[in-house]
Write a protein that holds these residues in place. Structure first.
Motif, PDB file in Angstrom:
ATOM      1  N   GLN A 259       0.689  -1.299  -0.054  1.00 31.20           N
ATOM      2  CA  GLN A 259       0.019  -0.013   0.217  1.00 31.20           C
ATOM      3  C   GLN A 259       0.775   1.233   0.044  1.00 31.20           C
ATOM      4  OE1 GLN A 259      -2.439  -0.779   3.401  1.00 31.20           O
ATOM      5  NE2 GLN A 259      -3.425  -2.324   2.687  1.00 31.20           N
ATOM      6  N   ALA A 260       2.025   1.202   0.776  1.00 31.29           N
ATOM      7  CA  ALA A 260       2.715   2.458   1.196  1.00 31.29           C
ATOM      8  C   ALA A 260       4.048   2.463  -0.009  1.00 31.29           C
ATOM      9  CB  ALA A 260       3.516   2.486   2.340  1.00 31.29           C
ATOM     10  N   HIS A 261       4.371   1.508  -0.444  1.00 33.83           N
ATOM     11  CA  HIS A 261       5.496   1.699  -1.329  1.00 33.83           C
ATOM     12  C   HIS A 261       5.209   0.953  -2.893  1.00 33.83           C
ATOM     13  CE1 HIS A 261       7.924   3.248   1.646  1.00 33.83           C
ATOM     14  NE2 HIS A 261       7.382   2.244   2.510  1.00 33.83           N
ATOM     15  N   GLY A 262       4.080   0.317  -3.009  1.00 30.15           N
ATOM     16  CA  GLY A 262       4.088  -0.452  -4.520  1.00 30.15           C
ATOM     17  C   GLY A 262       3.904   0.471  -5.513  1.00 30.15           C
ATOM     18  N   PRO A 263       3.917   0.286  -6.903  1.00 27.88           N
ATOM     19  CA  PRO A 263       4.154  -1.376  -7.123  1.00 27.88           C
ATOM     20  C   PRO A 263       5.543  -1.644  -6.892  1.00 27.88           C
ATOM     21  CG  PRO A 263       4.185   0.091  -9.197  1.00 27.88           C
ATOM     22  CD  PRO A 263       3.791   0.842  -8.049  1.00 27.88           C
ATOM     23  N   LEU A 264       5.998  -2.856  -6.751  1.00 31.16           N
ATOM     24  CA  LEU A 264       7.267  -3.395  -6.391  1.00 31.16           C
ATOM     25  C   LEU A 264       7.751  -4.251  -7.514  1.00 31.16           C
ATOM     26  CD1 LEU A 264       6.620  -4.900  -2.720  1.00 31.16           C
ATOM     27  CD2 LEU A 264       7.778  -2.510  -3.477  1.00 31.16           C
ATOM     28  N   ARG A 265       9.118  -3.889  -8.093  1.00 29.24           N
ATOM     29  CA  ARG A 265       9.494  -4.744  -9.086  1.00 29.24           C
ATOM     30  C   ARG A 265       9.786  -6.157  -8.598  1.00 29.24           C
ATOM     31  NH1 ARG A 265      12.134  -3.691 -14.287  1.00 29.24           N
ATOM     32  NH2 ARG A 265      12.331  -5.617 -15.185  1.00 29.24           N
ATOM     33  N   LEU A 266      10.516  -6.075  -7.400  1.00 32.57           N
ATOM     34  CA  LEU A 266      11.090  -7.419  -7.003  1.00 32.57           C
ATOM     35  C   LEU A 266      11.001  -7.540  -5.441  1.00 32.57           C
ATOM     36  CD1 LEU A 266      13.045 -10.128  -7.856  1.00 32.57           C
ATOM     37  CD2 LEU A 266      14.825  -8.521  -7.489  1.00 32.57           C
ATOM     38  N   ALA A 267      10.742  -8.690  -4.913  1.00 34.12           N
ATOM     39  CA  ALA A 267      10.810  -9.069  -3.423  1.00 34.12           C
ATOM     40  C   ALA A 267      11.992 -10.147  -3.157  1.00 34.12           C
ATOM     41  CB  ALA A 267       9.614  -9.440  -2.969  1.00 34.12           C
ATOM     42  N   ILE A 268      12.894  -9.886  -2.363  1.00 34.62           N
ATOM     43  CA  ILE A 268      13.984 -10.665  -1.723  1.00 34.62           C
ATOM     44  C   ILE A 268      13.157 -11.414  -0.449  1.00 34.62           C
ATOM     45  CG2 ILE A 268      16.156 -10.982  -1.008  1.00 34.62           C
ATOM     46  CD1 ILE A 268      16.943  -8.760  -2.860  1.00 34.62           C
ATOM     47  N   LEU A 269      12.973 -12.533  -0.420  1.00 29.04           N
ATOM     48  CA  LEU A 269      12.233 -13.114   0.871  1.00 29.04           C
ATOM     49  C   LEU A 269      12.953 -14.029   1.329  1.00 29.04           C
ATOM     50  CD1 LEU A 269       8.555 -13.052  -0.911  1.00 29.04           C
ATOM     51  CD2 LEU A 269       9.632 -11.396   0.623  1.00 29.04           C
ATOM     52  N   PRO A 270      13.086 -14.474   2.675  1.00 23.86           N
ATOM     53  CA  PRO A 270      13.758 -15.487   3.476  1.00 23.86           C
ATOM     54  C   PRO A 270      12.733 -16.693   3.315  1.00 23.86           C
ATOM     55  CG  PRO A 270      12.780 -14.015   5.019  1.00 23.86           C
ATOM     56  CD  PRO A 270      12.635 -13.295   3.594  1.00 23.86           C
ATOM     57  N   ILE A 271      13.369 -17.732   3.210  1.00 26.04           N
ATOM     58  CA  ILE A 271      12.463 -19.143   2.842  1.00 26.04           C
ATOM     59  C   ILE A 271      13.167 -20.098   3.838  1.00 26.04           C
ATOM     60  CG2 ILE A 271      11.841 -18.707   0.495  1.00 26.04           C
ATOM     61  CD1 ILE A 271      14.040 -20.895  -0.496  1.00 26.04           C
ATOM     62  N   GLY A 272      14.141 -19.865   4.514  1.00 23.86           N
ATOM     63  CA  GLY A 272      14.788 -20.949   5.431  1.00 23.86           C
ATOM     64  C   GLY A 272      14.595 -20.573   6.906  1.00 23.86           C
ATOM     65  N   ALA A 273      15.150 -21.595   7.624  1.00 22.71           N
ATOM     66  CA  ALA A 273      15.137 -21.465   9.059  1.00 22.71           C
ATOM     67  C   ALA A 273      13.984 -21.517   9.791  1.00 22.71           C
ATOM     68  CB  ALA A 273      16.313 -20.474   9.512  1.00 22.71           C
ATOM     69  N   TYR A 274      13.195 -22.567   9.526  1.00 22.48           N
ATOM     70  CA  TYR A 274      12.028 -22.448  10.003  1.00 22.48           C
ATOM     71  C   TYR A 274      11.258 -23.572  10.711  1.00 22.48           C
ATOM     72  CZ  TYR A 274      11.301 -25.207   5.636  1.00 22.48           C
ATOM     73  OH  TYR A 274      11.394 -26.227   4.523  1.00 22.48           O
ATOM     74  N   GLU A 275      12.125 -24.602  11.015  1.00 22.67           N
ATOM     75  CA  GLU A 275      11.594 -25.737  11.968  1.00 22.67           C
ATOM     76  C   GLU A 275      12.703 -25.858  13.360  1.00 22.67           C
ATOM     77  OE1 GLU A 275       9.348 -27.776  11.463  1.00 22.67           O
ATOM     78  OE2 GLU A 275       8.916 -27.618   9.297  1.00 22.67           O
ATOM     79  N   PRO A 276      11.697 -26.255  14.222  1.00 24.21           N
ATOM     80  CA  PRO A 276      10.419 -26.426  14.288  1.00 24.21           C
ATOM     81  C   PRO A 276       9.352 -25.336  14.449  1.00 24.21           C
ATOM     82  CG  PRO A 276      11.184 -26.628  16.646  1.00 24.21           C
ATOM     83  CD  PRO A 276      12.411 -26.199  15.651  1.00 24.21           C
ATOM     84  N   ARG A 277       8.347 -25.481  13.657  1.00 24.36           N
ATOM     85  CA  ARG A 277       7.288 -24.464  13.543  1.00 24.36           C
ATOM     86  C   ARG A 277       6.852 -23.972  14.605  1.00 24.36           C
ATOM     87  NH1 ARG A 277       8.188 -21.433  10.389  1.00 24.36           N
ATOM     88  NH2 ARG A 277       6.273 -20.540   9.937  1.00 24.36           N
ATOM     89  N   TRP A 278       6.434 -24.781  15.773  1.00 26.33           N
ATOM     90  CA  TRP A 278       5.993 -24.091  17.141  1.00 26.33           C
ATOM     91  C   TRP A 278       6.892 -23.109  17.418  1.00 26.33           C
ATOM     92  CZ3 TRP A 278       8.845 -23.909  21.780  1.00 26.33           C
ATOM     93  CH2 TRP A 278       9.912 -25.015  21.857  1.00 26.33           C
ATOM     94  N   PHE A 279       8.300 -23.282  17.323  1.00 24.44           N
ATOM     95  CA  PHE A 279       9.231 -22.347  17.960  1.00 24.44           C
ATOM     96  C   PHE A 279       9.589 -21.096  16.902  1.00 24.44           C
ATOM     97  CE2 PHE A 279      13.635 -20.544  18.658  1.00 24.44           C
ATOM     98  CZ  PHE A 279      13.566 -20.417  20.257  1.00 24.44           C
ATOM     99  N   MET A 280       9.662 -21.410  15.815  1.00 22.39           N
ATOM    100  CA  MET A 280      10.268 -20.514  14.675  1.00 22.39           C
ATOM    101  C   MET A 280       9.132 -19.598  13.827  1.00 22.39           C
ATOM    102  SD  MET A 280      13.374 -20.128  14.257  1.00 22.39           S
ATOM    103  CE  MET A 280      14.585 -21.158  15.506  1.00 22.39           C
ATOM    104  N   ARG A 281       7.972 -20.075  13.920  1.00 18.85           N
ATOM    105  CA  ARG A 281       6.621 -19.475  13.113  1.00 18.85           C
ATOM    106  C   ARG A 281       6.797 -17.821  13.311  1.00 18.85           C
ATOM    107  NH1 ARG A 281       2.403 -21.281  11.774  1.00 18.85           N
ATOM    108  NH2 ARG A 281       2.741 -23.567  12.580  1.00 18.85           N
ATOM    109  N   ASP A 282       6.833 -17.454  14.486  1.00 19.53           N
ATOM    110  CA  ASP A 282       6.877 -15.998  14.716  1.00 19.53           C
ATOM    111  C   ASP A 282       7.917 -15.423  14.305  1.00 19.53           C
ATOM    112  OD1 ASP A 282       4.434 -16.191  15.835  1.00 19.53           O
ATOM    113  OD2 ASP A 282       5.051 -16.812  17.672  1.00 19.53           O
TER     114      ASP A 282
END
Length: 326
Positions: A236-259
């Motif tokens: 809403q504040a900065h769009g449109p965005l050409r590209l996003a660099i997003l983290p996809i790792g370091a997520y298990e166990p979910r009960w601990f890492m999801r937040d």
């Protein structure tokens, strides 16, 4: 250790920073439960998994082109409009307060340090050791004396360790003019920060929106997903965005890492929320911070994209040394 001292705000209570839409970091008791509790399944990573790629970047990239080189984990070289920008640079073998223990590299940086062009600007997202690496920042200060832009409080960490680091600290929503028409805005992200046992959230954390001649690039170095509010607000504040660099790792166990860390399914939701034309996946495959296998994030990203009926080429999991040009 000196810590940030500034006015109270909607995300600083006078002593600690907080995310009004987030949750506090896990307690030490929960850390011990994860690390030492029964039933933990920690996948074993191979000792060394070299990337098939290695990059020797040009001295400069001029005009309206943007060249992005993935160094590894959350480290990037972004070249555009004659400016060379490093994000969360880590060339150390370990991401730890000590050199003899802690998470260790499983592959070389995608750019050898001595192959770096002259670095003009460094963006450091927060104080965790896999993002704020004093040894690397000191090498950069000695070789290039770059301008370092970081959220509030992290400047004290850097300056306390090495006064030659030319660091400037900013708050969420601050827009920082860089050079040649480039600017970066620090935006809220769902995370936290610490360097030790007793400084939790005494420095701020952020993501970045980088304005380039080819469009805006949304750089998320570390974030949980939550309800997706932060990603929709950036759209809403900065769009449109050409590209996003997003983290996809370091997520298990979910009960601990999801937040605090997204898994690939979350990252696909984040892409849809922020509305970027394309995304590059990072924060995986270099340092084993959590319990999933080394190749699990890339495999799970393919499955999440298929489930969301998104073309695979719109969101690519990067390997160190890979280069993307827009």
């Amino acid at each position: 250790m000196k810590t940030y001292d500034g006015p109270v705000s909607d995300h600083f209570d006078g002593l600690h920073f907080f995310d009004p839409d987030g949750v506090p970091p896990k307690s030490l008791g929960e850390v011990f439960r994860w690390q030492f509790g029964g039933g933990r399944k920690r996948e074993t990573w191979p000792d060394w998994v070299p990337s098939p790629h290695a990059d020797t970047p040009p001295a400069r990239v001029d005009g309206d082109k943007v060249r992005l080189s993935f160094v590894g984990h959350a480290s990037w070289l972004i070249q555009t409009a004659g400016l060379n920008i490093l994000v969360d640079p880590v060339w150390s073998m370990r991401v730890s307060p000590v050199g003899f223990a802690g998470p260790k590299r499983h592959n070389d940086p995608g750019i050898a340090f001595d192959k770096l062009p002259k670095i003009d600007v460094v963006l450091v997202s927060h104080g965790h050791y896999d993002h704020l690496d004093i040894a690397t920042l000191s090498r950069l200060a000695k070789n290039f004396a770059p301008r370092v832009v970081t959220p509030l409080g992290n400047d004290l960490t850097m300056r306390g360790a090495d006064p030659t680091i030319k660091v400037e600290a900013f708050d969420w929503h601050d827009r920082v003019e860089l050079r040649g028409g480039l600017a970066v805005t620090l935006v809220p992200t769902r995370h936290w920060s610490a360097r030790g046992m007793f400084d939790r959230n005494k420095a701020l954390w952020a993501s970045f929106v980088l304005e380039t001649p080819a469009g805006k690039i949304y750089v998320v170095c570390d974030s949980g997903y939550g309800e997706g509010k932060h990603f929709r607000r950036v759209a809403q504040a900065h769009g449109p965005l050409r590209l996003a660099i997003l983290p996809i790792g370091a997520y298990e166990p979910r009960w601990f890492m999801r937040d605090q860390h997204m898994n690939p399914e979350d990252a696909v939701k984040a892409l849809l929320d922020c509305g970027a034309q394309a995304a590059l996946g990072h924060h995986h495959g270099t340092f084993q911070l959590t319990d999933e296998a080394i190749d699990a994030p890339a495999k799970a990203l393919v499955e999440a994209l298929d489930a969301a009926k998104i073309p695979q080429e719109r969101f690519v999991a990067m390997q160190p040394g890979q280069v993307v040009e827009i």
